[in-house]
Design a protein around this motif. Structure first.
Motif, PDB file in Angstrom:
ATOM      1  N   SER A   1       0.835  -1.200   0.000  1.00  0.00           N
ATOM      2  CA  SER A   1       0.000   0.000   0.000  1.00  0.00           C
ATOM      3  C   SER A   1       0.874   1.255   0.000  1.00  0.00           C
ATOM      4  O   SER A   1       0.631   2.205  -0.759  1.00  0.00           O
TER       5      SER A   1
ATOM      6  N   LEU B   1       2.324   1.796  -3.410  1.00  0.00           N
ATOM      7  CA  LEU B   1       1.343   2.403  -4.326  1.00  0.00           C
ATOM      8  C   LEU B   1       1.153   3.886  -4.025  1.00  0.00           C
ATOM      9  O   LEU B   1       0.949   4.690  -4.953  1.00  0.00           O
TER      10      LEU B   1
ATOM     11  N   VAL C   1      -1.301  -7.015  -7.925  1.00  0.00           N
ATOM     12  CA  VAL C   1      -1.941  -6.621  -6.667  1.00  0.00           C
ATOM     13  C   VAL C   1      -3.117  -7.543  -6.357  1.00  0.00           C
ATOM     14  O   VAL C   1      -3.281  -7.995  -5.216  1.00  0.00           O
TER      15      VAL C   1
ATOM     16  N   LEU D   1      -4.826   3.371  -9.098  1.00  0.00           N
ATOM     17  CA  LEU D   1      -4.025   3.150  -7.899  1.00  0.00           C
ATOM     18  C   LEU D   1      -4.891   3.286  -6.645  1.00  0.00           C
ATOM     19  O   LEU D   1      -4.733   2.511  -5.694  1.00  0.00           O
TER      20      LEU D   1
ATOM     21  N   GLN E   1      -5.523   0.459  -3.853  1.00  0.00           N
ATOM     22  CA  GLN E   1      -5.360   0.729  -2.422  1.00  0.00           C
ATOM     23  C   GLN E   1      -6.583   0.241  -1.646  1.00  0.00           C
ATOM     24  O   GLN E   1      -6.449  -0.354  -0.575  1.00  0.00           O
TER      25      GLN E   1
END
Length: 168
Positions: free
Chosen positions: A21, A24, A57, A86, A90
């Protein structure tokens, strides 16, 4: 002193997903600083036959929640693979972290001999809990987190080893 199945799984996943996280976040800041559209990052890949960043991811998050669920003997929540930005990635990580926090040590500890069956395109794979964790889930998880890191690092995002390790 011995390490438990819980200690070897959920806290490891939580720490590394938190690091992902953070990675990112740094990617979003880098895109803003460079005047780059961060949406382009989602499709990053180093080779034409490689899965893009978004998939890296997805798979890291799914491996973490799937492993915890399988070792706990419960059904993992299904997350559709629809995230493209993104910020959405997240949110995917945050949902996974929230799920992992619902798993208690008592649900996983003692799962060393529990049968784990993975349904793969190539056929079912059978493991004991400990073999699944150590020889499949953890290596797969770290492969995809590392690949996400590498894709963004290759794009120029200022990342270092401490970002990967989660040491901020």
């Amino acid at each position: 002193m011995s390490i438990s199945m819980y200690q070897a799984s959920v806290p490891v996943f939580v720490r590394q997903l938190s690091a992902l996280s953070h990675i990112l976040e740094k990617a979003a800041a880098h895109a803003a600083a460079q005047g780059t559209d961060p949406a382009t990052y989602g499709q990053l890949r180093m080779a034409p036959d490689m899965l893009p960043l978004t998939s890296q991811v997805f798979i890291a998050a799914d491996t973490a929640k799937g492993c915890a669920a399988r070792l706990a003997g419960v059904e993992a929540p299904a997350f559709p693979d629809t995230e493209v930005t993104l910020a959405e990635l997240q949110a995917r990580i945050a949902k996974t972290l929230d799920y992992l926090k619902t798993i208690a040590p008592a649900q996983i500890d003692g799962s060393e001999a529990r049968e784990v069956v993975l349904k793969l395109r190539s056929g079912d794979r059978h493991f004991t809990g400990i073999d699944y964790l150590l020889s499949f889930a953890l290596p797969n998880f770290f492969f995809h987190v590392t690949t996400a890191y590498d894709l963004l690092r290759h794009q120029g995002v200022p990342l270092g080893k401490l970002d990967y390790l989660g040491a901020r």
